[in-house]
Every structure is written in C-alpha cells, then in structure tokens.
Design an enzyme around this catalytic site. Structure first.
Site, mmCIF file in Angstrom:
data_model
loop_
_atom_site.group_PDB
_atom_site.id
_atom_site.type_symbol
_atom_site.label_atom_id
_atom_site.label_comp_id
_atom_site.label_asym_id
_atom_site.label_seq_id
_atom_site.Cartn_x
_atom_site.Cartn_y
_atom_site.Cartn_z
ATOM 1 C CG HIS A 363 -1.849 -1.046 1.303
ATOM 2 N ND1 HIS A 363 -2.289 -1.634 2.451
ATOM 3 C CD2 HIS A 363 -2.484 -1.677 0.306
ATOM 4 C CE1 HIS A 363 -3.137 -2.575 2.159
ATOM 5 N NE2 HIS A 363 -3.275 -2.625 0.869
ATOM 6 N NE ARG A 470 -1.277 -4.043 -10.544
ATOM 7 C CZ ARG A 470 -0.343 -3.300 -11.130
ATOM 8 N NH1 ARG A 470 -0.370 -1.986 -11.028
ATOM 9 N NH2 ARG A 470 0.639 -3.870 -11.807
ATOM 10 N NE ARG A 506 -5.280 -7.508 -12.150
ATOM 11 C CZ ARG A 506 -3.985 -7.394 -11.884
ATOM 12 N NH1 ARG A 506 -3.097 -7.739 -12.800
ATOM 13 N NH2 ARG A 506 -3.577 -6.930 -10.725
ATOM 14 C CD GLU A 604 -1.083 -12.040 -14.785
ATOM 15 O OE1 GLU A 604 -0.323 -11.144 -14.378
ATOM 16 O OE2 GLU A 604 -2.239 -12.179 -14.349
ATOM 17 C CG ASN A 627 4.830 -6.241 -13.552
ATOM 18 O OD1 ASN A 627 5.627 -5.717 -14.316
ATOM 19 N ND2 ASN A 627 3.844 -5.581 -12.978
ATOM 20 C CG ASP A 628 2.557 -12.050 -12.061
ATOM 21 O OD1 ASP A 628 3.333 -12.360 -11.139
ATOM 22 O OD2 ASP A 628 1.482 -11.459 -11.875
ATOM 23 N NE ARG A 638 5.188 -8.912 -9.311
ATOM 24 C CZ ARG A 638 4.009 -8.682 -9.899
ATOM 25 N NH1 ARG A 638 3.401 -9.638 -10.594
ATOM 26 N NH2 ARG A 638 3.446 -7.523 -9.803
ATOM 27 C CB CYS A 675 -1.178 -3.805 -18.448
ATOM 28 S SG CYS A 675 -1.486 -5.445 -17.803
#
Ligand code: PEP
Ligand code: MG
Length: 755
Positions: A363, A470, A506, A604, A627-628, A638, A675
C-alpha cells in the site's frame, strides 16, 4: 555443534556493531572448536588488502594493524580459491607468510574458510592450532556455517559505515548501493528519519541526543511510569492468579529497580545517544548475559528483560522527546513503513521512503506513487538502527539507496535530479499530443491504477484511459470483502471520471504477495498457488458479486472492459465467461440495461503464451502482464531483492515469448497490449513497438516519457531494432544496444534518468 552454532548466532544478532559481533565470533568459535586462535580478516576493496579485524589468541594490538596484500599469505589463498584451506603444517606451505606483529610463530594447524556475500569474497575466517593437526569434516562444516552467517552481518556493517574506515581510508569508491525493490519512481537526496513501532526494541535507531539532561529526565519519567504499570498489572490480576505466580511481578519490579539498568542507561545517554537508543543497548547487554546461560530457566529470563525494555520504551514514546520532528527533505526509514506512518509526515517535509519490508505492491508504494514521492522497499540489507540522521540517496527507479553517499555518487545524483526536473518540464508539453509513431501508427497509452486517487493524476498526464485497474487494492484497504453496492460505488466513480475513455477493470487478483487481512491464505509457495482467477473461480459467490457490481456500474456509460488475471488454461477462461454471461443475463432479466463489456485475458503465465491463439479466439482482447510473465519465465521472484539482478524483462527468452504471443494474437485478429512495468521502460517500448503491440498501460509517472519514445520512432525502425535484438543472447547486451539507439535518437536523458 548445532546448538552451539545457534547460540553463537543468537549472541551475534544481539550485538550492536560489527566490532562486537566479530569479537563474539572469534571468542565463541575458539571455545567451541577448542583451538588456540580464531581470527577474522576482511578484504578492504579499496586497498586490496586483507585486514585483521578481530582475533582471540593472537596479539590484540595487531587488530587493524596487520594487513596482507591480496596474493600474500594463506589468507589470500583462501580468498583466491574461494575454498577452505585445511593444513596440518601451515609454515610448510609455499605461500605461507610470517607476520611478526601477531606473535603467531608457533602455530601449525590451519583452517581458513572464505566469507562470501553475493558471490564476492568479503574476508576469511581462520582457526589455528599450535600442534600439527588436520581438522575433520565436522569442524570444517561448522566453520563454513559460521562464515556463511557472518557474511550478511559484514555486508550490513560496510553499508552502515561500521567498517567504513576500511573503504573510505582509500577514497570513496567502496560505497555501494543497497539493493531493494523499486516502490515509486524518482530520485531524491535527504536525511534519514527512522520510524519504529513501540513493540520492537531492536528497531530503535541510534540518534544523537540534542539535550542530554532532557533525555535523562525523559528516561527517569519512563522508568517511574513503567514501574507504575507493573504495579497496576499486579493489582489488576489481583486474586485471579496464585501467590507463587504473582512472584513474577515482583521479579519484574526488581529488574526495573535494578541500579544497573538505570545507571548504564544514563551513562549511555551521557555518552551522546538519546534515551531510547541507550535503553536498547542496556537491555541488549542484560539479555545477552541471560541468553548465554546454560540453565534453561535462567535463559528464559532474557525474555522478561526484553519485555521490561519494551514497557519502558512505550512510556518513553508517550513522553516524547525528539520523536515527532520532521526536518526538510525527510526520508522516512523503517523496518516496515506503513501508510499511516507516511501520512503523519507533513507532505512538504517528505522527500522519500525506504523500508526493509514491503514490495512494489505494498500500500505504501501505491500511496507514494500517487504522491509522487520516490520509494524503495524490500531493503532487506538496510541497517535500519544505524542510519538515523544519515544522508540518503533514494533511487526509486532502480530500487537502490545509498547511505552517506560518497561525493561522486552524490554529484551524479544531483545531476540526475536536475536532468529529471528539466525532463519533466519538457515532457509536460507532450501531454496533449497524440501517441503516434513517425509512420503514423497510433499506440494508445493508458495508465495503471489501483486507488481512486490514482485516477485524476492519470488524466493530468494525458492517459487515454485506464489500461489496468487493479481491483484488489480497494479490497486490501478494507477489513472485510466490500459488498456489491460498495464496489459499485467505487467502480462507478472511476468509470465516470474517465468516460468516454475506456477503463479496464481487472477482476480480483489476490494471492501471491497480495493478501487480504480478512482472507488469509497460507501456502508454501504462494506465487505458484491459489492466485487470481483460481481463487475467484473457486469462490463464485465472491466473483459473481464483483461482476454484478462492475456491469451495474457501467450501465449508461459503456466504458468498462473486463480483464481476467492469471489465466493458465482455456478451461479457466470458459468457466469465467460462463459466469460473466450469467450475470449479464440475470441483470437483463431483472430489467437492468446492462451491456456485456469487452472481455480480455491477461497473458502472464508461460502456458498462456503458448496457447495464445486458443485464448484469443475466446475473448475480445489480450493484455500481457510482463511483471508476472518475467517472473514465471525466469523463475525469479519479482519481490525478492536477493535475486533482483536476475529479473529483467529484456531477457532474450522473455522477448522471444512476447514476440510469439504478439504474433499469435495478430493471427487471431485480436488486439494485444502490455500492462506490466515493462510498458513504462523506454528501451522495452521500442521493442514492443517492433513486435506490433496494440496499446501500452504503465504507471502514470512514466506516461510522458513513453509518449516521447513512441513519437520518436517509426514502427518500421522499431522492427529493425527488434530483429537485431532477437539475435542477441544476453539481457545486458540488449539493454546496452537499445539504450545506444535511444541516445542516437536524442533521447539519452530518458535512459539516464529513470534507468
Ligand atoms: C503483471 O503481472 O504484469 C501485472 C500487470 O499484474 P500485477 O503486477 O498486478 O500482478
Ligand atoms: Mg500479474
């Protein structure tokens, strides 16, 4: 041996500086192995010498004085070979080098093991025996284990300056960054302000006392208050505990009254540390005494001493003192910086964030990104308690920080900050220009968002929509699952703010490193476990509520798009589609004017790449989560700073997979975007253009520079560059090559700032 080892590690962990830690090690190892000498040599990279840092057995006056040039003596042999050296008669070895100062003339048995951290030799741990003796396997294993434990403590000490003398005596080239995870982009220089919870004595930083008398008075007041706490506790427990158990409280009171506790803490304050830091050291010293005791009952008393320390600390915090002063350019530092800690600092004072725990998706990272404050998280090697008041450089692009940066590093970052300011000013003009290549291809640029507060900045930076919303974030900041109406309000707010621009919502992607406090998932291997669509398909009741909320929020607007995370097989898409269609139909039957939004899947997971056409035929569009995908292609977590150097989306295998996926989507006639963070990396963007990417979605701050890249190349040029790159075998080589291309195109500042 194992229990001895554990005890040594515990003792070392309780020490407050490297000198103490090394002296505990040499003393305990000498005792445990029943040898005549134990010594530690550390390599000073600047002078290329091994320096004797601690010894039990050799002449103590030789510590810090004896230096062996690289290549000199048996210590160097161990360093060069990176292997243990076990000799029954050391002087007979051709590389033996006699050092008079140490008084080591009569030692024959020699066992040396390297101390290695992140592949580089930091020093050598040596034991010696007067007699001729070869050490056995168990002894060797023991010493190797001690050395392995020691390596990260030494790395920490170098960073925090404990042995800076080693590096700085020979110029400042020895200062290296501490590697963490990029939390929020930007670079800044400021002063570390360590924040710690009242529940963790070990997290209390050293801090120069500004008013010694006031600190002593605060400590005394805290001591009185803690005594009163214990008395009240005892009264409170009253008759409900047995008389003999009440003795526990007496024991606590006795410890609180112990003259040692008070005297030693006051002495430490007089020596310059503030009350909390002085208290921490006194408590550590007392617990060390108990920890070292053989009797298990007495050893347990160490816990009581720590508890008492915490009580006094809690009182000290209430009393205040130097706590809540934030100077200009404050860099908030802590074991775990939370959103509320960050919120406490006046924004005009806050320059950056550095936290041991947390990742790009914490966060606090999201909040820092929204506020435009550079942040580095996951700094597992940051010596938190020793950096308060130090100057820090926070590099939120690379995920690095420098503690007390050298003059060269500082100058380089000042230059970068200047360049970044210029660049930002220059990029502002781009805001209203279209993201079109030199040969006229429009590549829509979208923003990634997670909180409602991300939405407005994305519009200000010229985003053509939200390419990834997200939804787990609104779930994470609550203490229960948000209901349908609550979700509807959130989604409606975002859709309305963006309309008519598209918003890609998403569906819930929890699991992995994104946990809901009210829905804990305990797994050995969470990134390969119950994540994303796997969770929502197993809990259709949650999924259906979310889908209803999204479809209802979209009524009358029509700018929502649905995106399904972590798809690894066709079956998952079909199951999800069935539920989406059911919700749509039920809403229509209920008289609501809901439309079926465009539906896409995230690519991903490697299996999705290789089934791209089958997936594409079932949905309206695809979105690559680089990223994934990078983490799963390369088997590199990651969020793990230790392997961060291996994580690179420009790895040839990742680029091959992306090329394959894009070609497949194009054959199926479906748009495919990217993305992940890669979409915000100027070098990667050229390659994605070459692959024919349909759109890009990146964090708000990177949008202007990405637009600049798109407007500076033609797709034909990008294809040629990609063709060259696909012949290369190494990520570094690829990055250097593409950065060269950017430089030639006059975009060098994009490479230097933020790379
Ligand atoms: C990704 O994996 O690239 C992605 C965009 O999803 P997230 O970062 O939320 O996992
Ligand atoms: Mg992902």
């Amino acid at each position: 041996m194992l229990s001895t080892l554990k005890r040594i590690v515990q003792e070392v962990n309780a020490t407050s500086d490297l000198g103490q830690a090394l002296s505990v090690i040499v003393t305990r190892v000498k005792q445990a192995m029943k040898v005549d000498v134990c010594s530690v040599y550390l390599l000073d990279p600047a002078s290329d010498q091994y320096v004797l840092m601690a010894t039990d057995g050799l002449n103590p006056a030789s510590v810090g004085v004896v230096r062996l040039a690289r290549g000199e003596g048996l210590v160097s042999v161990v360093g060069e070979t990176e292997e243990p050296l076990n000799l029954d008669d050391a002087p007979a070895h051709p590389r033996y080098h006699f050092v008079a100062e140490t008084g080591e003339s009569y030692y024959h048995g020699f066992l040396g093991v390297p101390i290695i951290h992140h592949r580089s030799v930091m020093g050598v741990l040596v034991v010696r025996q007067k007699d001729q003796r070869r050490f056995d396997d168990d002894e060797l294993a023991f010493l190797l284990t001690v050395a392995a434990q020691l390596s990260s403590a030494i790395a920490l000490a170098i960073v925090s300056g404990d042995i800076r003398g080693l590096a700085q005596a020979h110029g400042d080239s020895g200062l290296k960054p501490i590697q963490g995870l990029a939390g929020a982009p930007g670079v800044t220089i400021g002063t570390a302000r360590v924040i710690y919870p009242a529940t963790d004595l070990d997290a209390v930083p050293d801090r120069q006392a500004t008013d010694i008398d006031a600190e002593i008075a605060a400590f005394h007041a805290a001591l009185v208050a803690a005594r009163e706490d214990i008395r009240l506790l005892e009264v409170h427990m009253g008759e409900s505990i047995a008389e003999e158990d009440r003795a526990l409280f007496h024991a606590y009171s006795l410890m609180l009254d112990s003259p040692g506790l008070e005297r030693q803490t006051v002495e430490r304050i007089r020596a310059g540390n503030w009350a909390a830091g002085a208290l921490r050291d006194t408590i550590r010293e007392h617990t060390r005494v108990f920890d070292a005791m053989e009797d298990p009952y007495l050893r347990e008393r160490a816990g009581d001493v720590r508890d008492i320390g915490l009580r006094i600390l809690a009182r000290l915090q209430n009393i205040g003192g130097q706590e809540h002063v934030y100077g200009a350019n404050t860099i908030l530092v802590g074991e775990e910086i939370t959103v509320s800690m960050l919120a406490e600092v006046p924004l005009e004072s806050l320059a950056g964030v550095a936290s041991v725990r947390g990742s790009t998706f914490s966060h606090v990272a999201i909040l820092a990104r929204s506020l435009g404050i550079p942040a580095v998280l996951g700094l597992s090697e940051l010596p938190v308690t020793r950096v308060d008041g130090s100057e820090l450089v926070v590099d939120g692009y690379r995920g690095w920080i420098y503690v007390s940066p050298s003059a060269t590093v500082r100058a380089e970052y000042e230059r970068l900050i200047g360049e970044e300011q210029q660049l930002t000013a220059g990029l502002e003009e781009l805001r209203d220009l279209p993201a079109v290549t030199l040969d006229g291809i429009h590549v829509p640029l979208y923003a990634n968002a997670g909180l409602v507060s991300d939405v407005m900045p994305s519009l200000r930076h010229g985003a053509e929509g939200i390419g990834l919303y997200r939804t787990e974030f609104p779930f994470m900041v609550r203490n229960r699952f948000p209901g349908e109406e609550e979700q509807l309000r959130i989604y409606r707010q975002v859709l309305e703010a963006l309309t008519p621009r598209p918003v890609t919502i998403r569906t819930l992607d929890i699991g992995g490193d994104k946990m809901l406090s009210y829905f804990p998932i305990h797994e050995e291997n969470p990134f390969l476990g119950w994540r994303g669509i796997r969770v929502t398909l197993d809990h259709p009741e949650l999924f259906l509520i979310q889908l209803r909320a999204i479809l209802r929020a979209d009524i009358g607007l029509g700018n929502a798009r649905l995106l399904l995370p972590m798809i690894s097989s066709v079956g998952e898409v079909e199951a999800a589609l069935k539920l989406i269609r059911r919700v749509h139909q039920e809403l229509r039957e209920g008289g609501e004017d809901a439309v079926l939004p465009p539906i896409g899947v995230m690519v991903e997971v490697p299996s999705a790449v290789y089934q791209i056409e089958s997936l594409a035929s079932r949905v309206d569009y695809l979105s690559i989560g680089s990223n994934d995908l990078t983490q799963y292609m390369l088997a590199v977590d990651r969020n793990n700073a230790r392997v961060a150097e291996l994580y690179d989306a420009l790895h040839p295998a990742v680029l091959q997979a992306l090329t394959y996926a894009m070609a497949g989507a194009q054959r199926a006639g479906k748009p495919i975007g990217v993305c992940g963070e890669m979409a915000g990396d100027p070098a990667a963007v050229i390659l994605l253009l070459g692959m024919g990417v349909s759109n890009l979605s990146a964090s708000v701050a990177s949008l202007p520079r990405i637009k600049r890249v798109i407007r500076s190349f033609s797709v034909a040029q990008a294809r040629d560059i990609l063709d060259q790159v696909l012949l290369m075998e190494d990520a570094r080589q690829i990055r250097d090559y593409v950065n060269g291309v950017l430089e030639q195109a006059g975009l060098g500042s994009l490479v230097r700032v933020g790379q």
